[in-house]
Design a protein around this motif. Structure first.
Motif, PDB file in Angstrom:
ATOM      1  N   PHE A  44       7.371 -17.712  -6.264  1.00  0.00           N
ATOM      2  CA  PHE A  44       8.746 -18.031  -6.145  1.00  0.00           C
ATOM      3  C   PHE A  44       9.390 -16.903  -6.494  1.00  0.00           C
ATOM      4  O   PHE A  44      10.784 -16.867  -6.525  1.00  0.00           O
ATOM      5  CB  PHE A  44       9.190 -19.189  -7.212  1.00  0.00           C
ATOM      6  N   ARG A  45       8.756 -15.652  -6.621  1.00  0.00           N
ATOM      7  CA  ARG A  45       9.429 -14.423  -6.613  1.00  0.00           C
ATOM      8  C   ARG A  45      10.578 -13.896  -7.570  1.00  0.00           C
ATOM      9  O   ARG A  45      11.357 -12.917  -7.490  1.00  0.00           O
ATOM     10  CB  ARG A  45      10.230 -14.183  -5.278  1.00  0.00           C
ATOM     11  N   GLU A  46      10.569 -14.760  -8.778  1.00  0.00           N
ATOM     12  CA  GLU A  46      11.569 -14.370  -9.707  1.00  0.00           C
ATOM     13  C   GLU A  46      10.678 -14.208 -10.933  1.00  0.00           C
ATOM     14  O   GLU A  46       9.771 -14.820 -11.444  1.00  0.00           O
ATOM     15  CB  GLU A  46      12.701 -15.622 -10.046  1.00  0.00           C
ATOM     16  N   PRO A  74       1.971 -14.414 -10.815  1.00  0.00           N
ATOM     17  CA  PRO A  74       2.443 -13.303 -11.846  1.00  0.00           C
ATOM     18  C   PRO A  74       3.025 -12.123 -11.018  1.00  0.00           C
ATOM     19  O   PRO A  74       3.385 -11.062 -11.974  1.00  0.00           O
ATOM     20  CB  PRO A  74       1.279 -12.772 -12.624  1.00  0.00           C
ATOM     21  N   ASN A  75       2.874 -11.783  -9.567  1.00  0.00           N
ATOM     22  CA  ASN A  75       3.066 -10.659  -9.095  1.00  0.00           C
ATOM     23  C   ASN A  75       4.678 -10.613  -8.772  1.00  0.00           C
ATOM     24  O   ASN A  75       4.861 -10.488  -7.484  1.00  0.00           O
ATOM     25  CB  ASN A  75       2.167 -10.497  -7.960  1.00  0.00           C
ATOM     26  N   VAL A  76       5.534 -10.803 -10.118  1.00  0.00           N
ATOM     27  CA  VAL A  76       6.832 -10.386  -9.650  1.00  0.00           C
ATOM     28  C   VAL A  76       7.358  -9.040 -10.482  1.00  0.00           C
ATOM     29  O   VAL A  76       6.150  -8.295 -10.780  1.00  0.00           O
ATOM     30  CB  VAL A  76       7.745 -11.708 -10.271  1.00  0.00           C
ATOM     31  N   SER A 132      -6.072  -5.884  -4.043  1.00  0.00           N
ATOM     32  CA  SER A 132      -4.501  -5.809  -4.412  1.00  0.00           C
ATOM     33  C   SER A 132      -3.822  -6.442  -3.243  1.00  0.00           C
ATOM     34  O   SER A 132      -4.557  -6.417  -2.024  1.00  0.00           O
ATOM     35  CB  SER A 132      -4.176  -4.581  -4.780  1.00  0.00           C
ATOM     36  N   SER A 133      -2.871  -7.049  -3.362  1.00  0.00           N
ATOM     37  CA  SER A 133      -2.048  -7.671  -2.395  1.00  0.00           C
ATOM     38  C   SER A 133      -0.640  -7.388  -2.739  1.00  0.00           C
ATOM     39  O   SER A 133      -0.306  -6.338  -3.210  1.00  0.00           O
ATOM     40  CB  SER A 133      -2.295  -9.182  -2.165  1.00  0.00           C
ATOM     41  N   THR A 134       0.346  -8.152  -2.236  1.00  0.00           N
ATOM     42  CA  THR A 134       1.930  -7.848  -2.436  1.00  0.00           C
ATOM     43  C   THR A 134       1.925  -7.685  -4.083  1.00  0.00           C
ATOM     44  O   THR A 134       1.588  -8.584  -5.014  1.00  0.00           O
ATOM     45  CB  THR A 134       2.877  -8.865  -1.922  1.00  0.00           C
ATOM     46  N   GLY A 135       2.647  -6.560  -4.434  1.00  0.00           N
ATOM     47  CA  GLY A 135       2.617  -6.371  -5.854  1.00  0.00           C
ATOM     48  C   GLY A 135       1.707  -5.399  -6.506  1.00  0.00           C
ATOM     49  O   GLY A 135       2.075  -4.883  -7.602  1.00  0.00           O
ATOM     50  N   VAL A 267      -1.012 -12.901   6.405  1.00  0.00           N
ATOM     51  CA  VAL A 267      -1.226 -13.310   5.236  1.00  0.00           C
ATOM     52  C   VAL A 267      -2.508 -12.491   4.413  1.00  0.00           C
ATOM     53  O   VAL A 267      -3.363 -12.330   5.103  1.00  0.00           O
ATOM     54  CB  VAL A 267      -1.463 -14.813   4.900  1.00  0.00           C
ATOM     55  N   ASN A 268      -2.599 -12.427   3.050  1.00  0.00           N
ATOM     56  CA  ASN A 268      -3.763 -11.935   2.545  1.00  0.00           C
ATOM     57  C   ASN A 268      -4.656 -12.997   1.663  1.00  0.00           C
ATOM     58  O   ASN A 268      -3.826 -13.583   0.678  1.00  0.00           O
ATOM     59  CB  ASN A 268      -3.435 -10.604   1.579  1.00  0.00           C
ATOM     60  N   PRO A 269      -5.742 -13.421   1.576  1.00  0.00           N
ATOM     61  CA  PRO A 269      -6.710 -13.081   2.653  1.00  0.00           C
ATOM     62  C   PRO A 269      -6.158 -13.321   4.256  1.00  0.00           C
ATOM     63  O   PRO A 269      -5.428 -14.473   4.280  1.00  0.00           O
ATOM     64  CB  PRO A 269      -7.963 -13.599   2.548  1.00  0.00           C
ATOM     65  N   ALA A 312       4.722  -7.004   6.006  1.00  0.00           N
ATOM     66  CA  ALA A 312       4.593  -7.903   4.580  1.00  0.00           C
ATOM     67  C   ALA A 312       3.766  -9.065   4.810  1.00  0.00           C
ATOM     68  O   ALA A 312       3.618  -9.811   5.984  1.00  0.00           O
ATOM     69  CB  ALA A 312       5.904  -8.367   3.874  1.00  0.00           C
ATOM     70  N   SER A 313       2.810  -9.380   3.977  1.00  0.00           N
ATOM     71  CA  SER A 313       1.811 -10.124   3.772  1.00  0.00           C
ATOM     72  C   SER A 313       2.293 -11.681   3.131  1.00  0.00           C
ATOM     73  O   SER A 313       2.868 -11.252   1.870  1.00  0.00           O
ATOM     74  CB  SER A 313       0.486  -9.917   3.313  1.00  0.00           C
ATOM     75  N   GLY A 314       2.401 -12.583   3.681  1.00  0.00           N
ATOM     76  CA  GLY A 314       2.521 -13.912   3.122  1.00  0.00           C
ATOM     77  C   GLY A 314       3.588 -14.749   3.833  1.00  0.00           C
ATOM     78  O   GLY A 314       4.274 -14.189   4.825  1.00  0.00           O
TER      79      GLY A 314
HETATM   80  O1  DOR Z   1      -0.452 -12.923   1.657  1.00  0.00           O
HETATM   81  C1  DOR Z   1      -0.116 -12.661   0.381  1.00  0.00           C
HETATM   82  N1  DOR Z   1       1.157 -12.880  -0.062  1.00  0.00           N
HETATM   83  N2  DOR Z   1      -1.196 -12.536  -0.361  1.00  0.00           N
HETATM   84  C2  DOR Z   1      -1.224 -12.517  -1.675  1.00  0.00           C
HETATM   85  O2  DOR Z   1      -2.019 -12.419  -2.425  1.00  0.00           O
HETATM   86  C3  DOR Z   1       0.099 -12.441  -2.369  1.00  0.00           C
HETATM   87  C4  DOR Z   1       1.253 -13.000  -1.518  1.00  0.00           C
HETATM   88  C5  DOR Z   1       2.829 -12.330  -2.043  1.00  0.00           C
HETATM   89  O3  DOR Z   1       2.931 -12.279  -3.148  1.00  0.00           O
HETATM   90  O4  DOR Z   1       3.398 -12.109  -0.987  1.00  0.00           O
END
Ligand code: DOR
Ligand code: ZN
Ligand code: ZN
Length: 415
Positions: A44-46, A74-76, A132-135, A267-269, A312-314
């Motif tokens: 949720f990005r916050e 937790p990747n905020v 690792s992915s976004t963040g 997206v990742n994966p 960007a992935s996601g």
């Molecule tokens: O595609 C992805 N987006 N995979 C992730 O692991 C993180 C996520 C994101 O936070 O954007």
């Protein structure tokens, strides 16, 4: 529960189901009251990334999608990897979230001891990015994973991709096609089956040695499913409990869709082959996959430009996950009881949310009312996620979500 539909009157008091009484049946059932969906994987990005999304906007989208509990990653910014960051995030959630929530605590190379001191009730689990992915959060030391698994009863959720394989693939394709980006078709070749397979194999080996509560997020390949199935059937240490999650994007789309949707479904994966998608769908039925979630990961449309390296992935998905699964039911892929097991009962059990996941006396009145005879057009104007787009735009779903209740209080009402 048996997942069967029944005509009933339900009385709710103080947010709890007081009684369920049979009533005169209408056939076919006019409306379906289902347990609220529990989505154990959202971003949720916050705080810190509120240009993409925020707790208020995304939890409203969740409510509109019939989701009554979300678990946030937790990747905020700052990352939820310290007690202070956790407290800050909790304060934001208490203030802005329309649905019930749990928070994952991120594991880094040097915060495990501190993470283990977090009181159990403050978090829903730990999140480990093995790739690792976004963040950019990363912890791929298997000794540390074993230590974590053997020192907590909480769920340890992993993002399972091998960092070295991904880097080598990226370098390999850039040598053949020099430049600053690669076409989106390269994405599943860079974030390859082998990358998923290797990370999942290592994590499963660690788990088989020490046990604990391992949860493999967003499984995408047939080979990982085979490995998971084998481990589940094998002999495990006491108190060892393995669960696997599949996400709606991977269940709905396949690599064939890159041609049409391009980087929107990056997206990742990565979304893999049609054969992988078929295997995932089988995994829903044979018990290899325990939980269906979203990995709701909104990015702005301009961040989704470019190909395998730049976009960007996601993608956002929390508003449509239940409708997507109901659509798959119409296609004969699974049944309504399967959906309730995968999206309500199993996540409730996995995270010990004993008041949720089914409609039974004494449980929380977390419901979603679905009209199985009405349709939902996915139009941009009806998208509630702050990023304002959906990979399902122009899709027509053959169900409609009418009302969502959290502890007896309506949090969404379709006009
Ligand atoms: O595609 C992805 N987006 N995979 C992730 O692991 C993180 C996520 C994101 O936070 O954007
Ligand atoms: Zn992930
Ligand atoms: Zn995720």
């Amino acid at each position: 529960m048996d997942g069967a539909l029944r005509a009933v009157d339900i009385k709710v008091k103080d947010g709890v189901i007081l009684s369920i009484r049979p009533t005169a049946a209408v056939t076919p059932a006019k409306l379906w009251l289902l347990p609220g969906v529990i989505d154990d994987h959202v971003h949720f990005r916050e705080p810190g990334l509120t240009d993409k999304a925020d707790i208020e906007s995304e939890s409203r989208a969740a409510a509109a999608g019939g989701v009554t509990t979300v678990m946030d990653m937790p990747n905020v910014v700052p990352a939820t990897t310290t007690p202070n960051a956790l407290a800050e995030k909790r304060a934001l959630y208490d203030k802005h979230c329309h649905v019930r929530y749990g928070l994952f605590y991120g594991i880094t190379d040097d915060n495990i001891e501190e993470a283990l001191r977090i009181p159990e009730e403050e978090i829903c689990g730990y999140k480990v990015f093995l790739g690792s992915s976004t963040g950019g959060m990363l912890m791929n030391d298997m000794e540390k994973l074993k230590y974590l698994l053997s020192h907590t009863r909480k769920v340890v959720a992993i993002h399972s991709e091998d960092e070295d394989i991904i880097r080598r693939n990226r370098e390999h394709f850039l040598r053949i096609h020099p430049g600053d980006d690669l076409g989106i078709m390269f994405h599943p070749m860079i974030r390859s089956t082998q990358a998923c397979q290797k990370a999942t194999m290592r994590a499963l080996q660690a788990f088989e040695m020490v046990g604990g509560n391992l949860h493999i997020c967003h499984v995408t390949t047939a080979t990982e499913l085979d490995m998971i199935r084998r481990v589940k059937q094998g002999k495990l240490p006491n108190n060892a409990h393995l669960t696997a999650e599949a996400c709606v994007g991977h269940l709905w789309f396949s690599a064939d869709d890159y041609k049409i949707l391009g980087s929107l479904i990056k997206v990742n994966p990565a979304i893999k082959s049609l054969a992988d998608r078929t295997a995932l769908r089988h995994g829903l039925i044979d018990g290899t996959i325990d939980i269906v979630a979203t990995d709701h990961a909104p990015h702005l449309l301009n961040e989704k430009k470019g190909g395998a390296l730049k976009a960007a992935s996601g993608m956002p998905s929390v508003q449509y996950s239940l409708l997507v699964m109901l659509e798959m039911m119409n296609h004969g892929i699974l049944t309504l009881p399967d959906i309730i097991r995968l999206m309500c009962e199993n996540p409730a059990r996995r995270y010990k949310l004993w008041d949720r996941g089914a409609i039974r006396e004494g449980m929380s009145a977390d419901f979603v009312l679905v009209d199985p005879h009405a349709k939902t057009d996915v139009e941009r104007s009806s998208i509630l996620s702050k990023c304002g787009w959906s990979p399902w735009e122009d899709e027509m779903f053959h169900h409609k979500i009418l009302t969502t209740w959290v502890q007896g209080v309506p949090v969404w009402q379709n006009s």
